[in-house]
Design a protein around this motif. Structure first.
Motif, PDB file in Angstrom:
ATOM      1  N   UNK A  33      42.454  39.423 -82.083  1.00 17.16           N
ATOM      2  CA  UNK A  33      42.218  40.610 -82.755  1.00 17.16           C
ATOM      3  C   UNK A  33      41.205  40.388 -83.855  1.00 17.16           C
ATOM      4  N   UNK A  34      40.167  41.434 -84.177  1.00 21.20           N
ATOM      5  CA  UNK A  34      39.456  41.122 -84.938  1.00 21.20           C
ATOM      6  C   UNK A  34      39.361  41.663 -86.357  1.00 21.20           C
ATOM      7  N   UNK A  35      40.361  42.838 -86.557  1.00 21.78           N
ATOM      8  CA  UNK A  35      40.652  43.512 -87.813  1.00 21.78           C
ATOM      9  C   UNK A  35      41.731  44.170 -87.789  1.00 21.78           C
ATOM     10  N   UNK A  36      42.422  44.269 -88.887  1.00 22.15           N
ATOM     11  CA  UNK A  36      43.648  45.024 -89.212  1.00 22.15           C
ATOM     12  C   UNK A  36      43.643  45.598 -90.419  1.00 22.15           C
ATOM     13  N   UNK A  37      43.531  46.804 -90.762  1.00 24.59           N
ATOM     14  CA  UNK A  37      43.309  47.374 -92.175  1.00 24.59           C
ATOM     15  C   UNK A  37      43.539  48.825 -91.961  1.00 24.59           C
ATOM     16  N   UNK A  38      43.686  49.400 -93.111  1.00 26.46           N
ATOM     17  CA  UNK A  38      43.526  51.146 -93.125  1.00 26.46           C
ATOM     18  C   UNK A  38      42.231  51.518 -92.894  1.00 26.46           C
ATOM     19  N   UNK A  39      42.006  52.440 -92.007  1.00 25.44           N
ATOM     20  CA  UNK A  39      40.738  53.036 -91.692  1.00 25.44           C
ATOM     21  C   UNK A  39      40.814  54.393 -91.946  1.00 25.44           C
ATOM     22  N   UNK A  40      39.463  54.912 -92.627  1.00 26.19           N
ATOM     23  CA  UNK A  40      39.543  56.293 -93.244  1.00 26.19           C
ATOM     24  C   UNK A  40      38.457  57.078 -92.399  1.00 26.19           C
ATOM     25  N   UNK A  41      37.820  56.700 -91.337  1.00 29.70           N
ATOM     26  CA  UNK A  41      36.840  57.447 -90.711  1.00 29.70           C
ATOM     27  C   UNK A  41      37.075  57.976 -89.082  1.00 29.70           C
ATOM     28  N   UNK A  42      38.475  58.106 -88.927  1.00 30.12           N
ATOM     29  CA  UNK A  42      38.841  58.798 -87.582  1.00 30.12           C
ATOM     30  C   UNK A  42      38.820  60.320 -88.213  1.00 30.12           C
ATOM     31  N   UNK A  43      39.274  61.019 -87.119  1.00 33.83           N
ATOM     32  CA  UNK A  43      39.583  62.465 -87.396  1.00 33.83           C
ATOM     33  C   UNK A  43      40.564  62.712 -88.592  1.00 33.83           C
ATOM     34  N   UNK A  44      40.240  63.783 -89.228  1.00 31.57           N
ATOM     35  CA  UNK A  44      41.176  64.187 -90.373  1.00 31.57           C
ATOM     36  C   UNK A  44      42.787  64.195 -90.020  1.00 31.57           C
ATOM     37  N   UNK A  45      43.048  64.556 -88.845  1.00 31.42           N
ATOM     38  CA  UNK A  45      44.346  64.414 -88.646  1.00 31.42           C
ATOM     39  C   UNK A  45      44.803  63.148 -88.370  1.00 31.42           C
ATOM     40  N   UNK A  46      44.246  62.115 -88.047  1.00 29.30           N
ATOM     41  CA  UNK A  46      44.550  60.876 -87.777  1.00 29.30           C
ATOM     42  C   UNK A  46      44.191  59.837 -88.963  1.00 29.30           C
ATOM     43  N   UNK A  47      43.347  59.996 -89.677  1.00 30.10           N
ATOM     44  CA  UNK A  47      43.090  59.237 -91.054  1.00 30.10           C
ATOM     45  C   UNK A  47      43.703  59.949 -92.286  1.00 30.10           C
ATOM     46  N   UNK A  48      43.450  61.169 -92.372  1.00 29.28           N
ATOM     47  CA  UNK A  48      43.695  61.999 -93.541  1.00 29.28           C
ATOM     48  C   UNK A  48      43.459  61.084 -95.037  1.00 29.28           C
ATOM     49  N   UNK A  49      44.369  61.260 -95.995  1.00 31.71           N
ATOM     50  CA  UNK A  49      44.158  60.688 -97.070  1.00 31.71           C
ATOM     51  C   UNK A  49      44.768  59.045 -97.322  1.00 31.71           C
ATOM     52  N   UNK A  50      45.932  58.981 -96.324  1.00 27.78           N
ATOM     53  CA  UNK A  50      46.565  57.873 -96.323  1.00 27.78           C
ATOM     54  C   UNK A  50      45.798  56.520 -95.594  1.00 27.78           C
ATOM     55  N   UNK A  51      44.884  56.871 -94.581  1.00 31.03           N
ATOM     56  CA  UNK A  51      44.315  55.989 -93.516  1.00 31.03           C
ATOM     57  C   UNK A  51      45.188  55.703 -92.430  1.00 31.03           C
ATOM     58  N   UNK A  52      44.541  55.567 -91.526  1.00 34.77           N
ATOM     59  CA  UNK A  52      44.978  54.944 -90.146  1.00 34.77           C
ATOM     60  C   UNK A  52      45.202  53.519 -90.072  1.00 34.77           C
ATOM     61  N   UNK A  53      46.322  53.138 -89.679  1.00 35.74           N
ATOM     62  CA  UNK A  53      46.442  51.648 -89.558  1.00 35.74           C
ATOM     63  C   UNK A  53      46.007  51.163 -88.329  1.00 35.74           C
ATOM     64  N   UNK A  54      44.597  50.738 -88.539  1.00 36.93           N
ATOM     65  CA  UNK A  54      43.796  50.147 -87.275  1.00 36.93           C
ATOM     66  C   UNK A  54      43.618  48.777 -87.080  1.00 36.93           C
ATOM     67  N   UNK A  55      43.855  48.543 -85.597  1.00 38.42           N
ATOM     68  CA  UNK A  55      44.007  47.250 -85.248  1.00 38.42           C
ATOM     69  C   UNK A  55      42.974  47.081 -84.110  1.00 38.42           C
TER      70      UNK A  55
END
Length: 297
Positions: A33-55
């Protein structure tokens, strides 16, 4: 967890004994695995204001010559972990307030991922799971993920066999993707949102417009318009930036022109594909690519 000894997890079906050597996708016998963090650059219904927990997982069945994630998809960047640590990562992202769990290019690690999801759910994981894929998936993989995946975030890159062969060495890309998308739509059903506007279940079909491939982009949109109305969310992207080997592969050495992208948007509007997302032309920026510094791993 049994490591594949004749791997057929992706459409390449390379048959690698991953206890001895990596498969065509670059994945070996130990999860990376290369990265695991909140991600804010997906579609708004995925990232929104909280961020998507992206691995972000190491390796990729496709290996596109213009991949913006090439250090992890094709150069092997990543940290070796086991499925127990992956389960911990899932729970850590939930504790950080992630809106969902977003698994990027994970098919080559399917047995590890499902084992980790089982373990994390037994310990309280309750986030919706997003399967973020380049669209080169077998229908068998989609079936194996029933009960694990809530949202399919799926690229539809090409229809042309010539273009998919040239850019991704996958002449069968669309035939494979079309079958996988049909399975995703059947499994997920129509989009379902929560009260905050986050997608809880459904399919997003993405298309990244590439320079010099206008005819193929229009063909992709024409095909999307044949799918049942309201069964998915279309997402058109203009963020293409020349990465990796793109400058060696004409005409990928430039960004898409305003005229080209306007033609794509115009066709989408004409076809009624307006119940989704359309990036601004100015979205072609390198900050959409996160630093692969092993954060959160």
């Amino acid at each position: 967890m049994q490591v594949p000894t004749h791997c057929r997890l992706c459409p390449r079906r390379c048959g690698a004994d991953r206890t001895k050597a990596p498969g065509r996708c670059g994945a070996g016998g130990t999860l990376k695995v290369a990265r695991a963090a909140l991600h804010f650059w997906e579609e708004p219904c995925v990232s929104g204001e909280r961020g998507s927990g992206t691995v972000f997982f190491t390796g990729c069945p496709l290996g596109c010559c213009y991949c913006q994630n090439y250090p992890i998809s094709q150069q092997g960047l990543g940290k070796e972990i086991d499925e127990e640590r992956l389960a911990d990562i899932f729970l850590e992202l939930q504790a950080k307030g992630a809106a969902n769990l977003n698994l990027v290019t994970a098919s080559q690690w399917l047995p590890w991922v499902t084992a980790a999801l089982d373990a994390a759910r037994a310990r309280g994981l309750c986030l919706p799971v997003v399967w973020n894929t380049g669209g080169y998936e077998t229908a068998q993989t989609v079936a194996a993920l029933k009960g694990y995946v809530d949202v399919w975030l799926c690229d539809v890159k090409y229809i042309s066999t010539e273009i998919s062969k040239k850019y991704s060495d996958a002449a069968d890309y669309f035939a494979v993707c079309e079958e996988a998308v049909a399975a995703m739509l059947e499994q997920a059903g129509p989009p379902v949102f929560d009260d905050a506007g986050y997608l809880r279940r459904g399919v997003i079909l993405r298309h990244l417009a590439l320079p010099g491939s206008l005819g193929d982009s229009l063909a992709v949109l024409d095909w999307m318009a044949t799918l049942p109305k309201g069964s998915f969310i279309p997402s058109l992207m203009s963020q293409y930036t020349p990465f990796y080997k793109a400058k060696e592969t004409r005409p990928l050495g430039r960004r898409i022109s305003t005229w080209e992208y306007r033609q794509v948007i115009g066709r989408a509007v004409d076809l009624g594909l307006t119940n989704g997302y359309m990036q601004e032309k100015s979205s072609a920026k390198e900050e959409y690519t996160p630093p692969f510094d092993l954060e959160g791993v």
